[in-house]
Design a protein around this motif. Sequence first.
Motif, PDB file in Angstrom:
ATOM      1  N   ALA A   1       0.831  -1.204   0.000  1.00  0.00           N
ATOM      2  CA  ALA A   1       0.000   0.000   0.000  1.00  0.00           C
ATOM      3  C   ALA A   1       0.867   1.256   0.000  1.00  0.00           C
ATOM      4  N   VAL A   2       1.910   1.269   0.818  1.00  0.00           N
ATOM      5  CA  VAL A   2       2.823   2.418   0.854  1.00  0.00           C
ATOM      6  C   VAL A   2       3.489   2.605  -0.502  1.00  0.00           C
ATOM      7  N   ALA A   3       3.996   1.513  -1.074  1.00  0.00           N
ATOM      8  CA  ALA A   3       4.711   1.600  -2.351  1.00  0.00           C
ATOM      9  C   ALA A   3       3.788   2.052  -3.475  1.00  0.00           C
ATOM     10  N   LEU A   4       2.575   1.512  -3.514  1.00  0.00           N
ATOM     11  CA  LEU A   4       1.650   1.866  -4.596  1.00  0.00           C
ATOM     12  C   LEU A   4       1.238   3.323  -4.502  1.00  0.00           C
ATOM     13  N   ARG A   5       0.959   3.794  -3.288  1.00  0.00           N
ATOM     14  CA  ARG A   5       0.586   5.196  -3.129  1.00  0.00           C
ATOM     15  C   ARG A   5       1.758   6.129  -3.449  1.00  0.00           C
ATOM     16  N   THR A   6       2.962   5.695  -3.127  1.00  0.00           N
ATOM     17  CA  THR A   6       4.122   6.554  -3.355  1.00  0.00           C
ATOM     18  C   THR A   6       4.509   6.600  -4.832  1.00  0.00           C
ATOM     19  N   LEU A   7       4.463   5.452  -5.500  1.00  0.00           N
ATOM     20  CA  LEU A   7       4.918   5.372  -6.882  1.00  0.00           C
ATOM     21  C   LEU A   7       3.791   5.524  -7.894  1.00  0.00           C
ATOM     22  N   GLY A   8       2.570   5.147  -7.506  1.00  0.00           N
ATOM     23  CA  GLY A   8       1.442   5.284  -8.413  1.00  0.00           C
ATOM     24  C   GLY A   8       1.453   4.325  -9.583  1.00  0.00           C
ATOM     25  N   ASP A   9       2.264   3.286  -9.518  1.00  0.00           N
ATOM     26  CA  ASP A   9       2.360   2.318 -10.607  1.00  0.00           C
ATOM     27  C   ASP A   9       2.488   0.921 -10.001  1.00  0.00           C
ATOM     28  N   PRO A  10       1.555   0.007 -10.306  1.00  0.00           N
ATOM     29  CA  PRO A  10       1.575  -1.319  -9.671  1.00  0.00           C
ATOM     30  C   PRO A  10       2.861  -2.097  -9.929  1.00  0.00           C
TER      31      PRO A  10
ATOM     32  N   GLY B   1      16.471  -2.128  17.123  1.00  0.00           N
ATOM     33  CA  GLY B   1      15.329  -2.044  18.021  1.00  0.00           C
ATOM     34  C   GLY B   1      14.980  -0.654  18.491  1.00  0.00           C
ATOM     35  N   GLU B   2      15.606   0.382  17.895  1.00  0.00           N
ATOM     36  CA  GLU B   2      15.251   1.741  18.311  1.00  0.00           C
ATOM     37  C   GLU B   2      13.822   2.087  17.905  1.00  0.00           C
ATOM     38  N   ALA B   3      13.334   1.475  16.844  1.00  0.00           N
ATOM     39  CA  ALA B   3      11.958   1.680  16.382  1.00  0.00           C
ATOM     40  C   ALA B   3      11.316   0.314  16.193  1.00  0.00           C
ATOM     41  N   ALA B   4      10.004   0.299  15.970  1.00  0.00           N
ATOM     42  CA  ALA B   4       9.306  -0.954  15.729  1.00  0.00           C
ATOM     43  C   ALA B   4       9.762  -1.562  14.410  1.00  0.00           C
ATOM     44  N   VAL B   5       9.625  -2.878  14.295  1.00  0.00           N
ATOM     45  CA  VAL B   5       9.984  -3.548  13.048  1.00  0.00           C
ATOM     46  C   VAL B   5       9.157  -2.986  11.894  1.00  0.00           C
ATOM     47  N   THR B   6       7.888  -2.684  12.159  1.00  0.00           N
ATOM     48  CA  THR B   6       7.035  -2.099  11.127  1.00  0.00           C
ATOM     49  C   THR B   6       7.634  -0.799  10.602  1.00  0.00           C
ATOM     50  N   THR B   7       8.065   0.066  11.501  1.00  0.00           N
ATOM     51  CA  THR B   7       8.675   1.330  11.103  1.00  0.00           C
ATOM     52  C   THR B   7       9.944   1.087  10.300  1.00  0.00           C
ATOM     53  N   TRP B   8      10.753   0.153  10.757  1.00  0.00           N
ATOM     54  CA  TRP B   8      11.996  -0.200  10.055  1.00  0.00           C
ATOM     55  C   TRP B   8      11.709  -0.687   8.642  1.00  0.00           C
ATOM     56  N   LEU B   9      10.714  -1.550   8.489  1.00  0.00           N
ATOM     57  CA  LEU B   9      10.360  -2.073   7.168  1.00  0.00           C
ATOM     58  C   LEU B   9       9.807  -0.975   6.263  1.00  0.00           C
ATOM     59  N   HIS B  10       8.954  -0.123   6.823  1.00  0.00           N
ATOM     60  CA  HIS B  10       8.393   0.958   6.019  1.00  0.00           C
ATOM     61  C   HIS B  10       9.476   1.949   5.602  1.00  0.00           C
ATOM     62  N   ARG B  11      10.460   2.142   6.454  1.00  0.00           N
ATOM     63  CA  ARG B  11      11.585   3.006   6.088  1.00  0.00           C
ATOM     64  C   ARG B  11      12.308   2.424   4.880  1.00  0.00           C
ATOM     65  N   ILE B  12      12.501   1.110   4.887  1.00  0.00           N
ATOM     66  CA  ILE B  12      13.202   0.456   3.781  1.00  0.00           C
ATOM     67  C   ILE B  12      12.392   0.552   2.499  1.00  0.00           C
ATOM     68  N   VAL B  13      11.068   0.328   2.574  1.00  0.00           N
ATOM     69  CA  VAL B  13      10.269   0.365   1.345  1.00  0.00           C
ATOM     70  C   VAL B  13      10.129   1.793   0.827  1.00  0.00           C
ATOM     71  N   VAL B  14      10.024   2.765   1.710  1.00  0.00           N
ATOM     72  CA  VAL B  14       9.975   4.156   1.260  1.00  0.00           C
ATOM     73  C   VAL B  14      11.278   4.530   0.568  1.00  0.00           C
ATOM     74  N   ASN B  15      12.403   4.117   1.142  1.00  0.00           N
ATOM     75  CA  ASN B  15      13.690   4.399   0.509  1.00  0.00           C
ATOM     76  C   ASN B  15      13.798   3.723  -0.854  1.00  0.00           C
ATOM     77  N   ALA B  16      13.261   2.494  -0.961  1.00  0.00           N
ATOM     78  CA  ALA B  16      13.273   1.797  -2.247  1.00  0.00           C
ATOM     79  C   ALA B  16      12.442   2.560  -3.272  1.00  0.00           C
TER      80      ALA B  16
ATOM     81  N   ALA C   1       8.127  10.767  10.725  1.00  0.00           N
ATOM     82  CA  ALA C   1       9.492  11.278  10.832  1.00  0.00           C
ATOM     83  C   ALA C   1      10.479  10.139  11.102  1.00  0.00           C
ATOM     84  N   GLN C   2      10.064   9.165  11.907  1.00  0.00           N
ATOM     85  CA  GLN C   2      10.928   8.007  12.159  1.00  0.00           C
ATOM     86  C   GLN C   2      11.143   7.206  10.892  1.00  0.00           C
ATOM     87  N   VAL C   3      10.077   6.999  10.126  1.00  0.00           N
ATOM     88  CA  VAL C   3      10.199   6.246   8.886  1.00  0.00           C
ATOM     89  C   VAL C   3      11.120   6.959   7.906  1.00  0.00           C
ATOM     90  N   LEU C   4      10.923   8.263   7.755  1.00  0.00           N
ATOM     91  CA  LEU C   4      11.689   9.034   6.781  1.00  0.00           C
ATOM     92  C   LEU C   4      13.048   9.475   7.306  1.00  0.00           C
TER      93      LEU C   4
END
Length: 211
Positions: A46-55, A78-93, A163-166
Amino acid sequence: MNSPPETPSAAERPAVTDAELLTAHIHGDPHAFSEIVKRHRDRMWAVALRTLGDPDEAADAVQDAFVSAYRKAATFRGEAAVTTWLHRIVVNACLDRMRRKSVRPVADDELIEAAERETPLPDQTVEREVSMEVSAALKLLPADQRAALVLVDMMGYSVEDAAQVLQVPSGTVKSRCARGRAKLAPILSHLRNRSELNRVSSAKGAELRDG
């Protein structure tokens, strides 16, 4: 003589946290990372699709993100939740893909012209039409503004969590969101029924958050 029962993997044990699964993966559990993927792939998509707009681009970004997470699991501190860590990685991708395309910033008048070219199909519901127009407008924003708006307005993250994700200060997220909303305002001004727009956005955010 009966052999002792095999110890279940981390993914098979009940109520295992994401952090425990990641630790098990680091220590060689062959099933742990697959469970992490199952838990988080929909929200990362969901994050990737909304960010890139292309499936297709979104699918590639999610795949890149999971490969990166698999390889870099030992760097999780462990400074942030695993969810935040994963979303940070996908946003960066996603941002990496956008930057590789070297898309130049779009001027406000071009945003308006692009929105006018988006003609919703007549047989679609109002909610679908609004969602399509918002998505089309988001695709025209600069990468940093789009990522901030996706997390805050679409995914329902707080400014602090975004802010943590980004990995930027909260004030930077606020300013990126403000600039992005200012650019979206003229091209979405025809959506005069704000309660309808808010209802669609809120419903979409709830849907994405609940995965």
